[in-house]
Design a protein around this motif. Structure first.
Motif, mmCIF file in Angstrom:
data_model
loop_
_atom_site.group_PDB
_atom_site.id
_atom_site.type_symbol
_atom_site.label_atom_id
_atom_site.label_comp_id
_atom_site.label_asym_id
_atom_site.label_seq_id
_atom_site.Cartn_x
_atom_site.Cartn_y
_atom_site.Cartn_z
ATOM 1 N N TYR A 26 0.815 -1.223 0.000
ATOM 2 C CA TYR A 26 0.000 0.000 0.000
ATOM 3 C C TYR A 26 0.847 1.271 0.000
ATOM 4 C CZ TYR A 26 -4.670 -2.048 0.528
ATOM 5 O OH TYR A 26 -5.859 -2.703 0.310
ATOM 6 N N ASP A 27 1.925 1.271 0.754
ATOM 7 C CA ASP A 27 2.670 2.521 0.940
ATOM 8 C C ASP A 27 3.707 2.766 -0.139
ATOM 9 O OD1 ASP A 27 1.364 3.234 3.205
ATOM 10 O OD2 ASP A 27 2.878 2.443 4.582
ATOM 11 N N VAL A 28 4.196 1.697 -0.727
ATOM 12 C CA VAL A 28 5.365 1.864 -1.576
ATOM 13 C C VAL A 28 5.146 1.347 -2.994
ATOM 14 C CG1 VAL A 28 7.799 1.269 -1.862
ATOM 15 C CG2 VAL A 28 6.900 1.659 0.429
ATOM 16 N N TYR A 29 4.649 0.141 -3.090
ATOM 17 C CA TYR A 29 4.815 -0.586 -4.342
ATOM 18 C C TYR A 29 3.681 -0.418 -5.351
ATOM 19 C CZ TYR A 29 6.506 -4.280 -7.392
ATOM 20 O OH TYR A 29 6.977 -4.983 -8.455
ATOM 21 N N ALA A 30 2.458 -0.469 -4.886
ATOM 22 C CA ALA A 30 1.333 -0.516 -5.821
ATOM 23 C C ALA A 30 0.931 0.879 -6.293
ATOM 24 C CB ALA A 30 0.146 -1.201 -5.161
ATOM 25 N N SER A 31 0.244 0.915 -7.439
ATOM 26 C CA SER A 31 -0.319 2.183 -7.892
ATOM 27 C C SER A 31 -1.655 2.391 -7.196
ATOM 28 C CB SER A 31 -0.550 2.128 -9.398
ATOM 29 O OG SER A 31 -1.594 1.195 -9.672
ATOM 30 N N LEU A 32 -2.125 3.632 -7.203
ATOM 31 C CA LEU A 32 -3.400 3.904 -6.545
ATOM 32 C C LEU A 32 -4.545 3.129 -7.207
ATOM 33 C CD1 LEU A 32 -4.821 5.399 -4.273
ATOM 34 C CD2 LEU A 32 -5.114 7.359 -5.801
ATOM 35 N N ASP A 33 -4.500 3.022 -8.526
ATOM 36 C CA ASP A 33 -5.541 2.249 -9.217
ATOM 37 C C ASP A 33 -5.577 0.808 -8.730
ATOM 38 O OD1 ASP A 33 -6.257 4.400 -10.687
ATOM 39 O OD2 ASP A 33 -5.146 3.806 -12.497
#
Ligand code: 0FV
Ligand code: MN
Ligand code: MN
Ligand code: MN
Ligand code: MN
Length: 597
Positions: free
Chosen positions: A350-357
């Protein structure tokens, strides 16, 4: 001789967790993915994300699988246990002696607690304190150490003692008498007692200020006639009060300290020998836990497939020891260490790796609690949640069988609340929104995972489930909120500089700076003040809570661990050699024992 008895070959190791091991050993459904790396674009949400993916720049793990598997201890097996139980009975006999005066008894209880062996003597300790409480015996003994010790021990065990018992040590103007400063032992004891305070206790605040000042004066004034042991004790206390220390680390320190400072009495060598043996035997159980967990972790394949996330098995295990260090709690420790590892990784998603979508879709789909539903997301998500669902389902199964009620829906609720809070924070970050401190805290005590950890700890710990507890847990009672708030604030003090550098939503310090326009330094001071005030509320809540003691202890222990892990920096995300050294003496190296008896 005992020395030869303690040779490794002479023991058949009894594995205390063999039944627990079976239930946590699940048939894990493997992901069908054949990809080697986690960054895989497929489906419809991740076409452009590989170039926006970030790294947390966290250091690699300081521990590896082979190291965990190589752990071994001589302090296990029947001969060892038999010897320990003889020593234990000697301690018990002393505690049961009728003719000890009350100060002596209190000091024994305190010593036993600090040596880390009080879990063997809960009944005796309770009886001693109950007798002291109900007879009000020598309450006003005019001895600062005696009164302070009694106050602290009684409050620690949830007896109601008013702060007014310290009035006899104060003058008419409401200050502690200056003459007390000669009694450094009493002052240290007063200092330790003052950390049992609740909100708005003027006398306790006064006591803490008074004691702290005199203790600092004592160690800073170079005078070689002073008692070396007392200097050691005062420095140790000033570094961190006993009430909020993590008990295993404290035991390791105190065993060494007691060795050089104990009174010249017959029982002391028995106490010390028992404490060392028990420490080493408990350590050997931790080693079994760690071996199991490192195998479990390897099987998740998260290390290779989710390489962007922190790999922190040892650190996660340390948290779980903090929640409950008792040897028979292996199953609970393993579950809670695994849960902490899940949280550490998913938090990085959630904080680093994934995009908001991705996160929007992920948060929606994870509510269906089925990895097959995650098809439209990249493989790393499926690798992660396949393991996650399987293990949480299994923990729920075990708890359901034990307690006879449906627990999975409740677990799903607490995890869903966590992911929802993660998503809110991710949206704040991506939109540049700056919440006020109170708006932030409203989410942040959930997003730090306190409710997830504490509710799961309830079910893996409780021997029998109480229906009222269950109802109450559903509403996240105050005791959970307070403990989780301390975790959040301590984490923010240690991690937010790095988080702001990397890019993240504003944390407590930044929110308060925005609210009030103060400098970062002043904001940090304010957050530390909030921690001390929240600790007082937690003291109060824990004394009057209707939850059973093991659960109350989990809440206090989570707060303790938070203060501990983050005392010198981000001991969880970016542990240093100091943290490594601590893990080594807690989990790797036994205390050397001289067989003098
Ligand atoms: C803290 O990391 C962290 F690793 C957490 C909350 C997961 C493990 C659980 C415990 C430490 C009890 P980080 O500072 O990245 O957490 P936030 O919430 O600030 O992103
Ligand atoms: Mn986070
Ligand atoms: Mn984070
Ligand atoms: Mn964040
Ligand atoms: Mn943080």
């Amino acid at each position: 001789s005992i020395r030869s008895m303690l040779k490794p070959t002479s023991f058949t190791s009894v594995n205390p967790s063999s039944t627990a091991r079976k239930v946590f050993e699940i048939t894990r459904i493997r992901c069908s993915s054949t990809h080697d790396t986690a960054v895989v674009s497929r489906g419809n949400v991740s076409d452009e994300v590989s170039n926006v993916r970030r790294s947390g720049n966290y250091p690699p793990s300081m521990w590896d699988y082979d190291f965990f598997q190589s752990l071994s201890s001589n302090f296990k097996g029947e001969i060892c246990s038999k010897h320990a139980s003889e020593l234990k009975e000697n301690v018990r006999m002393l505690l049961n002696k009728e003719d000890l005066d009350s100060l002596h008894k209190l000091e024994l209880v305190d010593t036993i607690q600090r040596l880390g062996v009080s879990y063997h003597f809960q009944d005796e300790i309770k009886r001693i304190l109950e007798a002291m409480y109900s007879t009000n015996e020598k309450l006003h003994s005019h001895d600062l150490n005696a009164v302070s010790l009694k106050f602290r021990l009684l409050r620690q065990h949830s007896f109601d003692v008013p702060e007014e018992i310290f009035k006899e040590f104060m003058d008419e103007s409401g200050k502690f008498k200056a003459s007390l400063s000669k009694d450094m032992k009493g002052i240290v004891s007063l200092y330790e007692a003052s950390y049992l305070s609740i909100k708005n206790e003027k006398i306790m605040d006064e006591a803490q200020g008074f004691a702290t000042k005199h203790m600092k004066d004592y160690i800073s004034d170079i005078n070689n006639t002073k008692d070396k042991n007392l200097i050691k004790l005062v420095s140790h206390a000033l570094e961190f009060p006993q009430h909020w220390r993590e008990p295993r680390q404290e035991a390791r320190w105190f065993i060494d300290f007691y060795e050089t400072s104990a009174p010249a009495e017959d029982y002391v060598s028995n106490f010390l020998y028992f404490a060392k043996l028990d420490y080493n035997m408990v350590q050997s159980i931790y080693q079994d836990d760690l071996k199991y967990l490192s195998k479990w972790w390897k099987d998740t394949e998260w290390g290779e497939k989710l390489g962007f996330a922190r790999e922190r098995l040892m650190e996660c295990f340390y948290w779980s020891v903090g929640y409950n260090s008792h040897p028979e709690f292996s199953y609970g420790r393993k579950v809670l260490a695994a849960i902490t590892a899940f949280i550490t990784t998913i938090d990085d998603i959630y904080d680093v790796y994934a995009s908001l979508d991705e996160l929007e879709v992920l948060t929606k789909l994870t509510k269906r609690w089925d990895a097959a539903e995650l098809d439209q997301l990249p493989d790393y998500v499926k690798v992660c949640f396949t393991v996650f669902y399987n293990d949480i389902n299994e923990v729920a199964n075990v708890a359901e069988r034990k307690h006879g009620v449906s627990i999975l829906p409740f677990f799903q609720k607490v995890w869903t609340d966590l992911f929802d809070a993660y998503l809110v924070e991710a949206k704040w970050y991506h939109s540049g929104y700056k919440p006020s401190l109170s708006e932030y805290l409203d989410k942040a005590w959930i997003s730090i995972s306190g409710p997830v950890i504490l509710t799961h700890s309830y079910f893996v710990k409780a021997n029998s489930m109480n229906h009222e507890d269950f109802q109450s847990l559903m509403t996240y009672p105050n005791i959970i909120r307070l403990s989780a708030t301390i975790l959040r604030l301590a984490d923010d003090i240690a991690t937010s500089s790095h988080e702001m550098e990397r890019g993240d939503n504003p944390k407590a310090i930044q929110c308060y700076m925005n609210d009030s326009g103060v400098s970062e330094e002043e904001a940090r001071e304010h957050i530390k003040y909030l921690i001390t005030e929240t600790l007082k509320e937690l003291n109060e809540e824990s004394a009057r809570s209707s939850f059973s003691k093991p659960f109350i202890d989990s809440c206090l222990n989570l707060a303790r661990m938070s203060l501990n892990v983050y005392l010198y920096g981000d001991g969880h995300g970016a542990p240093t050699l100091k943290d490594k050294e601590r893990s080594t003496y807690l989990f790797v190296d036994p205390i050397p024992i001289e067989f003098s008896l």
